[in-house]
Design an enzyme around this catalytic site. Structure first.
Site, short mmCIF file in Angstrom:
data_model
loop_
_atom_site.label_atom_id
_atom_site.label_comp_id
_atom_site.label_asym_id
_atom_site.label_seq_id
_atom_site.Cartn_x
_atom_site.Cartn_y
_atom_site.Cartn_z
N ASP A 126 45.95 41.55 34.98
CA ASP A 126 45.06 42.61 35.45
C ASP A 126 44.57 43.47 34.27
OD1 ASP A 126 43.97 44.69 37.26
OD2 ASP A 126 45.11 43.63 38.78
N HIS B 153 42.72 49.78 38.08
CA HIS B 153 42.87 48.61 38.95
C HIS B 153 44.28 48.01 38.81
CE1 HIS B 153 42.13 44.34 40.18
NE2 HIS B 153 41.21 44.85 40.96
N SER C 110 41.17 42.68 46.14
CA SER C 110 42.08 43.02 45.04
C SER C 110 43.30 43.77 45.54
CB SER C 110 41.39 43.96 44.04
OG SER C 110 40.66 43.25 43.11
#
Ligand SMILES: *[C@@H]1O[C@H](CO)[C@@H](O)[C@H](O)[C@H]1NC(C)=O
Ligand SMILES: *[C@@H]1O[C@H](CO)[C@@H](O)[C@H](O)[C@H]1NC(C)=O
Ligand SMILES: *[C@@H]1O[C@H](CO)[C@@H](O)[C@H](O)[C@H]1NC(C)=O
Ligand SMILES: *[C@@H]1O[C@H](CO)[C@@H](O)[C@H](O)[C@H]1NC(C)=O
Ligand SMILES: *[C@@H]1O[C@H](CO)[C@@H](O)[C@H](O)[C@H]1NC(C)=O
Ligand SMILES: *[C@@H]1O[C@H](CO)[C@@H](O)[C@H](O)[C@H]1NC(C)=O
Ligand SMILES: *[C@@H]1O[C@H](CO)[C@@H](O)[C@H](O)[C@H]1NC(C)=O
Ligand SMILES: *[C@@H]1O[C@H](CO)[C@@H](O)[C@H](O)[C@H]1NC(C)=O
Length: 781
Positions: free
Chosen positions: A155, A229, A566
């Site tokens: 990620d 994220h 996600s």
């Protein structure tokens, strides 16, 4: 003729070291060296540093066979893959790449793709306690306190100071762990702990030499997350319990991941939104070698770039990870609701769709005539109920020479600031190509006080506008609001700060944005596999924020609310880790099967799952259904999919035996008959038949392992649409006297069925366990 000569001589001029000051812009695009991935199949040597050196020098030799000797500076490899698979990345011209692809040792050579994160980047924050988290941890945590499961997150890195990654109470790091904690400009060795046990980062060179587009310069060179994220996904999968998590005091609750006792290792393969394929390959290769059990990947290829399984970096690396017993969970993509939008569809990947949860975020609109509307949105609006603001329809506020249609959609540059400053602006959505984020920026830049957005699209996915007042209402409400604007000379309104609505019904429903099957590469595997919460999920955040995002005078929130597949992916990663922590010996396909066959197909009103427009949701939207981790602990039967099954899948997909032999050191040969249609026969925990002629029958075979009571009898029942006839043989399966495996056949007869996809399920039941497999059968004339 002269120009032809010039064309030919340019590359030599540019790439000889002496002429390095020449302008790159005049070089034809197909002569500029670009990053390529050279994939060379499975690895059969035990790795160590010396093997890496050996591998690298072999790769350099290979390169020297295609790169002209006077371009010595290009004779280098960027990444070397040498743990579970072999290959490298390097800068090549298209003709060099095509030369290399003909080489005996090489399986595929392809342009290094840029993959995208599967978040909708709605910068949302708020409350937590996902339905999923509360459901089982209370019962099982402590009971089986295995703290040995290691989750690898591929990620954007991590914010190690987040309370979600505290190691309080966790024991020693598992002995098998071989990973490292890489130091960087803003990341110290001491940022790792017994929770965050590993951190690696990678520098992606976007171009060669002067064509360089190095992303290293744009964000700091370390495993630290500057996007949020990665921090968000890691805490959803395995964050520890954090009490009183909230967004600026709103909707407090306890935040925690799927398996709070799991260890986290981060592999920062992405910078901001971009993740280079060559880097992802390296990150997965490292993760498997470091000793992770499960890899979570919330990103994917662009739909249009999906060519085949062996030129998709995630598919390649996941294949080898799977061979090494490491499970790979991926997001399905955010390109819904159209069909054929799912990515990460290889059968060795667990592909995750997104749903909402039983919580909604409402920001109320109050008009000057006292009419109120329950809008959707996450806003920290500081407007109050006691004051009203002028309300203006964007279509009436067009700047000079702008068509009103553009202005009414709040297209960039379309609004006249003098007509909207200080007002709440009403925008429509008939230009579907502009996101809510862009509309908000347009309105904000024009000096408006707030945005009232009228659209049915993504109404169930609350947009987070930060401190800017925002609310979204449906088109029916929109008609009322526009009537009101026309009815008075001075229309006014106010948008109130968001409240979280708990126990919202119905839930789960399929998120609008969630990518749908069937898969573009084959319709004979059902994708996505499963669904999990991915709308307005609260999880850990980085303590950096964009200007104007937070309320005046407030520091960034430790928790953020985000939406996307996600966010759904790490829920399934956490659930898989939970199962692994109890069933240590289960293979990735057994865990996957357990999650799929026990998934829920009813919502919290007791009816079947629906999509965001209220229609019945089919398995191309939901996969097997919404995850139910507690049920998955005790599935009764599992469908094991072996490496040999995957090889057969690749044979049926058209890869030659020669190619497939180089993927493995074990002996293997393709079946004599190979056809895409045989893929339906792969031992998979769902059934898909991409094409069934009315006049034909189709029989598929499945094998199960009994992991439940040793002495039991299962009986099959079928749910199918009218006209589709299904027979199962045998109809009963007896497990007696140490017998733990069984085989059954399912035949489909579509003579009287409706044309197109027919969906249904068959369920094996022994009085205790329900083992459900969904099917999709496409009837053609
Ligand atoms: C990079 O790190 C330096 C110091 O380590 C810090 O001052 C700077 O703000 C960081 N840059 C970004 C983009 O975070
Ligand atoms: C280089 O970066 C710019 C901006 O980030 C981007 O628009 C461009 O496509 C990139 N070029 C290459 C070759 O990746
Ligand atoms: C919980 O958080 C809120 C907002 O951050 C804060 O005002 C409150 O004091 C906290 N309560 C406890 C018990 O920590
Ligand atoms: C709206 O409600 C307020 C307070 O209840 C009242 O004073 C006002 O007259 C109402 N306005 C209209 C247009 O009904
Ligand atoms: C409300 O927020 C805006 C910025 O979002 C700020 O400019 C304004 O001063 C705030 N008003 C009050 C009353 O706090
Ligand atoms: C929802 O499902 C119905 C069929 O049940 C379908 O017609 C509709 O297009 C779907 N809507 C979305 C947004 O997927
Ligand atoms: C197995 O189950 C059957 C039927 O439930 C029962 O009659 C039989 O005694 C059981 N056998 C054993 C060894 O438990
Ligand atoms: C299932 O079908 C295959 C042929 O497709 C056949 O060989 C096998 O015997 C059948 N198995 C059962 C249990 O009927």
């Amino acid at each position: 003729m002269a120009s032809f000569l010039l064309f030919l001589s340019l590359p030599l001029l540019f790439f000889s070291p002496v002429s390095s000051s020449s302008s790159p812009s005049s070089l034809p695009d197909d002569q500029i060296p670009k990053s390529y991935i050279i994939y060379m199949g499975g690895s059969n040597v035990e790795d160590d540093e010396s093997d890496m050196k050996v591998a690298e020098s072999a790769h350099l030799q290979l390169l020297s066979s295609v790169i002209p000797s006077d371009e010595g500076e290009r004779m280098s490899v960027n990444h070397v893959y040498h743990h579970s698979f072999r290959g490298f990345s390097a800068f090549l011209t298209p003709s060099e790449a095509s030369l290399l692809s003909g080489h005996d040792e090489v399986i595929s050579v392809f342009r290094d793709p840029i993959l995208k994160l599967h978040t909708t980047r709605s910068w949302d924050f708020l409350d937590q306690q996902s339905r999923f988290g509360s459901k089982f941890q209370h019962h099982y945590h402590g009971l089986f306190a295995s703290t040995d499961v290691i989750i690898g997150m591929i990620d954007t890195g991590i914010w190690p100071e987040s309370p979600s990654f505290s190691d309080k109470g966790l024991g020693e790091i598992p002995k098998r762990w071989k990973g490292v904690c890489m130091e960087g400009s803003d990341f110290k060795k001491s940022d790792c702990n017994r929770k965050l046990i590993g951190a690696r980062y990678y520098i992606h060179q976007g171009g060669f030499g002067k064509y360089s587009n190095s992303t290293a310069t744009k964000s700091n060179v370390s495993a630290r997350d500057h996007d949020s994220h990665g921090t968000h996904t890691a805490s959803t999968a395995a964050g520890v319990q954090v009490r009183n998590a909230s967004y600026f005091g709103l909707a407090q609750g306890t935040a925690k991941g799927g398996l709070p006792s799991a260890r986290i290792a981060v592999y920062k393969a992405c910078t901001l939104d971009n993740c280079a394929g060559s880097t992802i390959l390296k990150a997965i290769d490292d993760a498997v070698n470091d000793g992770v059990d499960i890899i979570s990947i919330s990103l994917g290829m662009d739909l249009l770039l999906q060519a085949d399984f062996l030129s998709d970096p995630i598919a390649i690396a996941a294949f080898h990870a799977n061979q090494m017993g490491v499970m790979v969970v991926c997001s399905a993509g955010n390109s819904g609701p159209d069909p054929f939008t799912v990515v990460n569809t290889a059968p060795w990947i667990l592909t995750v769709a997104a749903s909402n949860i039983d919580r909604d975020f409402e920001s109320t609109l109050l008009l000057g005539n006292n009419a109120t509307f329950k809008g959707s949105g996450i806003t920290l609006s500081n407007l109050t109920i006691s004051s009203q603001y002028p309300l203006a329809f964007a279509g009436d506020a067009a700047s000079a020479f702008t068509p009103p249609s553009e202005a009414s959609n709040c297209y960039p540059g379309s609004l006249d600031p003098t007509k909207v400053a200080g007002k709440i602006v009403v925008c429509l959505n008939s230009y579907p190509t502009i996101s809510r984020r862009i509309k908000m920026l347009v309105v904000q830049d024009a000096g408006a006080r707030g945005l009232l957005y009228i659209s049915n699209v993504e109404k169930g996915v609350p947009f987070d506008s930060g401190a800017f007042p925002f609310t979204q209402v449906g088109e029916d409400d929109g008609i009322q609001i526009q009537k009101y604007i026309k009815s008075t000379r001075k229309p006014t309104a106010t948008i109130l700060s968001t409240v979280a609505v708990q126990r919202y019904k119905p839930a789960p429903i399929v998120a609008d944005f969630s990518s749908r099957g069937p898969g573009e590469l084959t319709e004979n595997i059902l994708k996505p596999d499963i669904m999990a919460p991915g709308v307005a999920i609260l999880a850990a955040n980085i303590l950096e924020s964009e200007p104007g995002q937070d309320p005046v005078g407030k520091k960034p929130s430790k928790f953020a609310i985000k939406s996307g597949t996600s966010m759904a992916c790490p829920h399934v990663t956490g659930a898989a880790a939970f199962i692994k922590s109890i069933h240590h010996k289960w293979t990735p396909s057994m865990i996957k099967s357990a999650l799929m066959t026990t998934a829920t197909v009813a919502d919290n009103t007791g009816r079947g799952l629906t999509n965001s427009s209220g229609g019945t949701a089919n398995p191309h939207e939901t996969g097997a259904g919404e995850i139910s981790p507690v049920q998955a602990l005790n599935p009764g039967l599992v469908f094991p999919t072996t490496t040999e099954d995957y090889f057969h899948f690749l044979c049926y997909s058209g890869y030659t035996e020669k190619i497939l032999r180089s993927l493995t050191s074990t002996k293997f040969s393709c079946p004599k008959v190979s056809s895409d249609k045989l893929i339906s026969n792969l031992n998979y925990p769902s059934i898909s038949i991409g094409e069934l002629k009315r006049t034909n029958d189709k029989r598929v075979t499945r094998h199960v392992i009994n992991v439940g009571s040793p002495n039991t009898t299962y009986t099959a029942t079928v749910r199918a649409p009218e006209g589709l006839r299904i027979s199962i043989f045998p109809k009963k399966i007896y497990f007696r006297k140490g017998l733990t495996t069984a085989t059954f056949n399912v035949s489909f007869h579509g003579k009287e069925a409706q044309k197109g996809y027919n969906y249904g399920s068959l369920t094996w039941f022994d009085g205790l366990h329900r083992v459900r497999i969904v099917f999709a059968v496409n009837i053609v004339d």
